[in-house]
Structures are given as structure tokens and as C-alpha cells.
Enzyme design. Structure first.
Site, PDB file in Angstrom:
ATOM      1  CG  ASP A  39      -1.961  -1.087   1.146  1.00 51.91           C
ATOM      2  OD1 ASP A  39      -2.143  -1.649   0.044  1.00 51.91           O
ATOM      3  OD2 ASP A  39      -2.563  -1.405   2.185  1.00 51.91           O
ATOM      4  CB  SER A  84     -19.421 -25.620 -25.598  1.00 49.51           C
ATOM      5  OG  SER A  84     -19.832 -26.321 -26.741  1.00 49.51           O
ATOM      6  CD  GLU A 120      -7.210 -27.981 -17.869  1.00 53.13           C
ATOM      7  OE1 GLU A 120      -8.236 -27.319 -18.111  1.00 53.13           O
ATOM      8  OE2 GLU A 120      -6.214 -27.968 -18.599  1.00 53.13           O
ATOM      9  CE  LYS A 122     -17.511 -27.648 -17.594  1.00 57.99           C
ATOM     10  NZ  LYS A 122     -18.524 -26.765 -16.998  1.00 57.99           N
ATOM     11  CG  ASP A 124     -20.519 -23.304 -12.292  1.00 60.77           C
ATOM     12  OD1 ASP A 124     -20.660 -23.016 -13.492  1.00 60.77           O
ATOM     13  OD2 ASP A 124     -21.467 -23.602 -11.539  1.00 60.77           O
ATOM     14  NE  ARG A 143     -18.167 -21.137 -25.360  1.00 60.38           N
ATOM     15  CZ  ARG A 143     -19.384 -21.472 -25.764  1.00 60.38           C
ATOM     16  NH1 ARG A 143     -20.433 -20.864 -25.234  1.00 60.38           N
ATOM     17  NH2 ARG A 143     -19.562 -22.386 -26.671  1.00 60.38           N
ATOM     18  CE1 TYR A 232     -11.000 -22.703 -20.810  1.00 60.59           C
ATOM     19  CE2 TYR A 232     -11.523 -22.227 -18.507  1.00 60.59           C
ATOM     20  CZ  TYR A 232     -11.872 -22.222 -19.854  1.00 60.59           C
ATOM     21  OH  TYR A 232     -13.098 -21.746 -20.228  1.00 60.59           O
ATOM     22  CE  LYS A 322     -22.066 -30.384 -16.025  1.00 58.48           C
ATOM     23  NZ  LYS A 322     -21.882 -29.074 -16.432  1.00 58.48           N
ATOM     24  CB  CYS A 416     -39.545 -17.147  23.241  1.00 54.10           C
ATOM     25  SG  CYS A 416     -38.224 -18.373  23.182  1.00 54.10           S
ATOM     26  CB  CYS A 419     -38.826 -19.535  27.420  1.00 57.86           C
ATOM     27  SG  CYS A 419     -38.646 -17.843  26.878  1.00 57.86           S
ATOM     28  CB  CYS A 434     -36.443 -14.928  23.168  1.00 60.39           C
ATOM     29  SG  CYS A 434     -36.825 -15.447  24.852  1.00 60.39           S
ATOM     30  CB  CYS A 440     -35.233 -18.276  27.087  1.00 62.14           C
ATOM     31  SG  CYS A 440     -35.325 -19.112  25.504  1.00 62.14           S
TER      32      CYS A 440
HETATM   33  C1  9MJ Z   1     -13.228 -24.802 -16.891  1.00 63.40           C
HETATM   34  N1  9MJ Z   1     -14.438 -24.291 -16.963  1.00 63.40           N
HETATM   35  O1  9MJ Z   1     -12.640 -24.870 -15.824  1.00 63.40           O
HETATM   36  C2  9MJ Z   1     -12.247 -25.613 -20.162  1.00 63.40           C
HETATM   37  N2  9MJ Z   1     -12.608 -25.259 -18.099  1.00 63.40           N
HETATM   38  O2  9MJ Z   1     -11.474 -26.072 -22.387  1.00 63.40           O
HETATM   39  C3  9MJ Z   1     -11.384 -25.845 -18.230  1.00 63.40           C
HETATM   40  N3  9MJ Z   1     -13.140 -25.121 -19.311  1.00 63.40           N
HETATM   41  C4  9MJ Z   1     -12.415 -25.634 -21.578  1.00 63.40           C
HETATM   42  N4  9MJ Z   1     -11.156 -26.076 -19.513  1.00 63.40           N
HETATM   43  C5  9MJ Z   1     -11.935 -25.960 -23.650  1.00 63.40           C
HETATM   44  N5  9MJ Z   1     -10.555 -26.137 -17.198  1.00 63.40           N
HETATM   45  C6  9MJ Z   1     -13.185 -25.423 -23.611  1.00 63.40           C
HETATM   46  C7  9MJ Z   1     -13.501 -25.199 -22.288  1.00 63.40           C
END
Ligand code: 9MJ
Length: 686
Positions: A39, A84, A120, A122, A124, A143, A232, A322, A416, A419, A434, A440
Site C-alpha cells: 500500500d 464448449s 482440470e 472445471k 463454474d 464467450r 486454461y 460432471k 418465544c 420459553c 426473545c 429461556c
Molecule cells: C473450466 N471451466 O474450468 C475448459 N474449463 O477447455 C477448463 N473449461 C475448456 N477447460 C476448452 N478447465 C473449452 C472449455
């Protein structure tokens, strides 16, 4: 004003240093300097840039705070489409994936040779593309539909672990980095917690929070959100650049160029090892710092990837397996109100039991009545609930279309549920309480758990379950009853052997010799935590003096403000609290009493008269020890920063106390500086 060569050099050095520290902190997770040092350098750069506005460049670390809002996002066409992934819903589909790959590669890979995979987690979040030209971040896009996305350059520039300039020199002249932008679990919890207390927007899950934060037209808002990038893959790369042969090696290049990659990824041989990795990550899922919805398996060899090519919009060389979903729909069958130690009533959703990510969930928190109003939830509703990691399951939203006609409103009881005392809600507070106090049963249980906890009387062997049994069996009604327990009573309880009963009675005996600070904390006075309790003990020395103190006197104690003082006064005014204290003294609770150390007593000590606050994480020394050492040297330690504070000892990840200390111009010591102080005063062990 003309900029001198010297100032110019200082600017460059500061930027380089700050970039290095940010990289160590946000990408490598290995902070090398205390936040306070970062900082300080940041502020120095900021002030030079203010003096010489022409020196500001787009890649300066000061330019990560966001820019004025846009009217709308422009569209960007991806030079290479963003793909995808195909999904595998179970092990069979994963094994099938490899079989199909082998069928296609019959002539190229012998059946006896294992296929190598990069595994890897995945994430979200949101897939993004970030373009670097000559090492400078020039463009970032979502994307979108894979062919075109939105231009979110200004937003992505604010993300702490996204470098504005690549590190090193051996990167391609044009490089498109692809990855996921997401919010780690802790950041998400904090974001929603803050939103709940400030009437802000509460997000259903980290993915929505990441999407909502990235799609802000005002990037200054994005800058305040705890977003992270995990890279990735790559997209466009200058033609002349010779890339390595393996996906994993590309990730290593990205890492060297300053991008975060996933440290939990692995390279394995054959699909069976992928199945094992999937199972292992499934077990680890709850304990990871970030949410994942599966595992992506990618064939590691880029030549094989090339041969396999794509089908529709997904590569043939990768598959996403998944995990069970973290969100499910179930019915809200009822709402109970749980009573806490201070009487606060928390609405708890009673759900039709449902499997969520491997666990049966039948309860979820509804926080408070404001949250119920925000969700618009009624009993009988179909609700979406979410369970992620160790966090208590949450009700995320209501499926309004499925609301039955007989759905009923959720109302805060006026009495409550435990009690029967009146329930009161102070206009300025979000919670209702309460009013029964220790009358109580629920408050009594929680109060006794607190009384015996480690930082209070530290009664070994008296766990939460045992307290509940003792209260339910009416063996204890108040604190002092604990000290009247006899061996037969205790040994007769469920799951109690004679030996553990004896041990409990022995620890109760030991706990009678305590300190005034612990005793005060154990009483459970509202807003009186460990530090405040100790400060009261240090300031007054005798319990009676605290009981008799007026508001003005209490306000003189370090850490005690108006609200705390009011709670202390109210507590000691209550007759039943006075009786409890007398009874505890009668059963033999005692503590050393002494005139408080006056300024004169500590006058000879090196830190006499100095007020310290400790914050953040110290790595070499515990906070308790740090406090003791300061006190040993004559210093006072309080819990909150105010104009009375002389010095803040700030460990890693110090937050609002550091900001406040800086604003007040209070001296700040990092851990290294603190240890030097201890060495200077020859504290043993340093
Ligand atoms: C995620 N969502 O962590 C890909 N992804 O590779 C990783 N998605 C991906 N790879 C090619 N680790 C298309 C999507």
C-alpha cells in the site's frame, strides 16, 4: 512540470515492484511483503502520477480501479471460435469417450500405449478471452455464443490477478489467453453477507455473482468484486511463435507469463486414472477454495488434438465429467425459529429432505425476516436450495410457478417458541429477540456453552451435547448449578462413563480458579468479547468496581464505546445477573484481584502509556502471545482502532482496521517490524 529522469526511473521501479508483489500475492498465492508495504508503494506511485499526469500509462498498477461507465457493450467476433465441451454424466460415458478416441486414432496409437490426459477441475464461472499484444492487455471478451461475445475489456482490466502486462519477454507478439473468471467461495460468502447487511444485491450462487460483476457497465463496480481468472488454454497465437507440444506445457508457459493456472490439475495416463482423479476431486470438492461442477479431461498431446479436431462446437479431444449438482428443488414444509445465546430468533427452513451434492439436506437457514421478504418465500413453496462445501445450506429462490394455493406467509412469532416470553424487535436491528434471558431454555443452553468455552472458563470435557443433556435433564438451570453436579448424576447421563464423569467434575474444580477477564467474558454480556473483557479487568482490577461503574467511567476503558457501555450497564443492573454473580462466588469461583497497573507502575517499562491494536494474520507468533509480549513491555492492547491508538500491528490480510489506522495516520508495524521491536527490547525467544 517536466518529469526528470530520476522520477521517471522511480515510476518504472515502483510499477515493476508493485506488479511483482501482485503477481506473488494473487497468482502464486505467496505474498512476499506485508500488505502495508504494498500500500505504501502504491500510494507513492499514485502521488507521483498525480503530480505528473502525463506519466500515467494504461498498464500502470494504479489503472486497475475501473473507468467511467459505458453506455453499452460492443460486440467482438472471436478470431477463433470459443468451444464448449461435451459432457460425460457417469463413468461409462467417460470410458466410452476414450473408446471413441481410440477408434478414430486406430492407425496412430497402438492399443497398448496409454493416452495421456490433462485433468482440470472445471470452474463454474464465465469463459473469457483476453488478448495480449506485445505483452499488453488490449482486449477482453465474454464467450457469448462462441462466435461473438461482449467487449468487457474495461472490466477484466480491474481483476486483481489479470496482468495488464505479461511477465518475462519470450511471449508471442499476439497471444489470446482463455480461461474462466469466477469468484472463490470465501469472496462469494463475504459479498452476500455484505449485501444482506447493506440492502445490496444478494446473488444466488458464485456463478451468477461472477456474471453479474463482469457484466457491469461501470467497471468501478467490477473492481470491487472478488473476481479471479484461471487460465486454461490459448486461442490466437502469432504464427511465427513455436508452441510446445503438450497442453500441460502451454499451461506452464501461461504461468510463466504471469497468469494463474489451476494448481490442482494433474497429468495422468489412461482413462482409468481419469476416473480415479474424478473420484479423488469429488472427495476434495467441499474443501476446495472455489466451486467446481466437474472435471475437464483433455488429451495432453497437441498433435493428437489436431488429428481429432472438432464436432459441431466441441472438441473431440476433451470431455467434461460432471459432479452432482449443488442446487436442487424441494418443498418448504415449515419454518422453525431457533433461539441463540442473545435471544436472537433465526428462521430455519424445514425442507422435504433432498439429496444435494451427495448429502441429504432437510434444513436451510433463512437468516432473518428481511431475507424472507427479499426471497418472497411462503410455506408450501417449491424452493431452490444450494449446498456448497461446509457452508450451511441456503434457500436461493422460490419457483413461483409452482406456488400452491394454500401457501402461507411466514410470520415471526410474538412469543418465544422455547420459553413463551415476548419477542421484541428493535427498529434499528434486523433481528428479533426473545426477552426471556436466562429464563429461556434455549438461551440458557447457549449461555452455558459460552460460559464453559475455551476462552471463557475453559471447562474441559463439557461439550455442547453434554450441556444440552444437562439442561434438558434439568440438572443445571444456571451457571452455578454446574458446580453442584455430583458423580452419580453425571455418570447416569447417556454416553457418560464413570471415568469421564470424574474427569468432568475435576475440570469443573480446576475451572473455579480463573481470571477476572475470563470470568467477565464467560458471563456473556452482549458485545463484550475476549479483548473488551480483558480491558475491563485490566482497567478496574476488581469486579465490584465494574459493577458500580457509570457510563462515563466505562467509556474511559480502551475499546469501550457507547453501545458496549450501555450493554455493560444494563447487564449489571439486572437483579438476576447480580444473583448469578453472587452464586458463582459462593460456589468458589475466584480470581486474583489487584489494583490495576497504573501509569506509574509501568512507567519504567519501554512501552508504558502506548496503546496497541493487533490485526491480520501473524505467521511467526500467535496473536495471544503478541498481546502478552506487548503487555509485558508495559503497552496496552485494545481491540479496535481509534484516535487513542498509538500503533497498529498489522499481519497479513489485515482489513478495515488497517484502512482506519492509515486514515488516522497511526503508526503501523508489519510482522517483521513487530519482531524487531521485540528484539530491540530483548523479549525472550526473539
Ligand atoms: C473450466 N471451466 O474450468 C475448459 N474449463 O477447455 C477448463 N473449461 C475448456 N477447460 C476448452 N478447465 C473449452 C472449455
Amino acid at each position: 512540470m517536466m518529469i526528470t529522469a530520476e522520477v521517471s526511473k522511480r515510476i518504472q521501479d515502483l510499477r515493476q515492484q508493485l506488479n511483482t508483489y501482485s503477481h506473488q500475492y494473487y497468482v502464486l498465492d505467496e505474498p512476499s511483503v506485508p500488505d502495508a508495504e504494498y500500500d505504501r508503494l502504491y500510494r507513492e506511485l499514485e502521488s507521483i502520477e498525480k503530480e505528473f499526469p502525463d506519466s500515467v500509462t494504461a498498464d500502470s498498477p494504479t489503472q486497475k480501479v475501473g473507468a467511467p461507465p459505458l453506455a453499452s457493450f460492443t460486440q467482438i467476433t472471436h478470431e477463433r471460435p470459443m468451444l464448449s465441451l461435451e459432457n460425460a454424466m457417469n463413468e461409462t460415458e467417460l470410458v466410452d469417450f476414450e473408446r471413441k478416441v481410440r477408434d478414430r486414432l486406430k492407425t496412430e496409437i497402438d492399443a497398448s500405449v496409454a493416452i495421456e490426459y490433462a485433468c482440470e477441475p472445471k470452474l463454474d464461472g464465465l469463459a473469457v478471452s483476453i488478448l495480449y499484444e506485445n505483452g499488453q492487455l488490449v482486449q477482453a471478451a465474454t464467450r457469448g455464443d462462441g462466435a461473438t461475445g461482449e467487449n468487457i475489456t474495461l472490466n477484466v482490466r480491474t481483476i486483481k490477478n489479470v496482468p495488464l502486462v505479461l511477465r518475462g519477454t519470450d511471449y508471442p507478439a499476439r497471444l489470446e489467453v482463455r480461461g474462466e473468471i469466477y469468484i472463490p467461495k470465501a469472496g462469494f460468502e463475504k459479498l452476500n453477507e455484505d449485501a444482506r447487511s447493506n440492502d445490496g444485491k444478494v446473488f444466488a450462487n458464485p456463478r451468477n455473482a461472477a456474471a453479474g460483476s463482469l457484466r457491469q457497465l461501470d467497471s468501478r463496480i467490477t473492481a470491487k468484486r472478488p473476481l479471479e481468472l484461471c487460465a486454461y488454454s490459448i486461442g490466437v497465437v502469432s504464427e511465427e511463435y513455436a508452441l510446445p507440444n503438450k497442453h500441460e506445457e502451454i499451461l506452464q508457459c501461461l504461468k510463466q507469463w504471469g497468469l494463474k493456472i489451476n494448481n490442482d490439475m494433474a497429468v495422468v495416463q489412461g482413462i482409468q486414472a481419469c476416473v480415479d482423479y474424478f473420484a479423488e476431486m469429488g472427495r476434495k470438492r467441499d474443501s476446495l477454495d472455489y466451486d467446481i461442477d466437474g472435471i475437464v479431461f483433455k488429451i495432453n498431446d497437441l498433435a493428437i488434438q489436431q488429428t481429432l479436431g472438432f464436432v459441431a462446437r466441441a472438441p473431440r479431444w476433451a470431455i467434461a465429467a460432471k459432479f452432482p449438482a449443488q442446487e436442487e428443488i424441494t418443498l418448504l414444509e415449515g419454518v422453525d425459529f431457533q433461539v441463540g445465546r442473545t435471544g436472537a430468533l433465526t428462521p430455519v427452513a424445514r425442507l422435504k429432505p433432498v439429496h444435494v451434492a451427495g448429502v441429504i439436506v432437510s434444513n436451510a437457514t433463512l437468516h432473518n425476516m428481511d431475507e424472507i421478504a427479499r426471497l418472497g418465500v411462503k410455506i408450501g413453496d417449491a424452493v431452490i436450495i444450494r449446498r456448497a462445501g461446509d457452508v450451511i445450506p441456503q434457500v436461493v429462490s422460490v419457483v413461483i410457478d409452482r406456488r400452491p394455493e394454500n401457501a402461507t406467509d411466514i410470520v415471526m412469532p410474538t412469543e418465544c417458541p422455547v420459553c413463551g416470553s415476548n419477542v421484541e424487535r428493535i427498529a434499528t436491528e434486523a433481528v428479533a429477540r426473545c426477552s426471556g434471558g436466562l429464563y429461556c431454555g434455549a438461551q440458557r443452553k447457549e449461555a452455558i456453552k459460552h460460559f464453559s468455552s475455551r476462552k471463557a472458563l475453559d471447562i474441559d470435557g463439557l461439550g455442547d451435547k453434554l450441556v444440552e443433556q444437562l439442561v434438558d435433564a434439568e440438572l443445571i438451570n444456571s451457571f452455578d448449578d454446574l458446580f453442584h453436579l455430583n458423580l452419580e448424576e453425571v455418570a447416569a447421563l447417556d454416553r457418560m462413563a464413570e471415568k469421564s464423569a470424574k474427569n468432568l467434575l475435576a475440570s469443573l474444580e480446576t475451572a473455579k480458579n480463573t481470571t477476572l477477564g475470563r470470568f467477565l467474558y464467560a458471563l456473556g454480556i452482549r458485545e463484550v468479547g475476549v479483548t473488551t473483557a480483558q480491558n475491563l479487568a485490566d482497567y478496574f482490577g476488581f469486579l465490584e468496581r465494574i459493577q458500580q461503574a457509570d457510563e462515563a467511567t466505562l467509556l474511559a476503558v480502551p475499546d469501550v464505546g457507547e453501545i458496549v457501555a450501555k450493554h455493560i450497564l444494563a447487564f449489571f443492573k439486572e437483579e438476576h445477573n447480580q444473583i448469578i454473580i453472587e452464586q458463582l462466588k459462593k460456589v468458589g469461583l475466584s480470581w486474583p484481584e489487584a489494583e490495576p497497573a497504573s501509569a506509574e507502575d509501568s512507567a519504567g517499562l519501554p512501552l508504558a502509556g502506548k496503546v496497541y491494536v493487533i490485526t491480520g494474520t501473524l505467521s511467526e507468533i500467535s496473536r495471544d502471545d503478541a498481546k502478552q509480549f506487548l503487555q509485558q513491555l508495559g503497552g496496552k492492547v485494545t481491540g479496535s482502532v481509534s484516535a487513542k491508538t498509538d500503533c497498529l500491528v498489522a499481519g497479513e490480510k489485515a482489513g478495515s482496521k488497517l484502512t482506519k489506522a492509515e486514515a488516522l495516520g497511526i503508526d503501523i508495524l508489519d510482522e517483521a517490524g513487530f519482531i524487531k521491536l521485540l528484539q530491540l527490547h530483548q523479549v525472550e525467544g526473539f
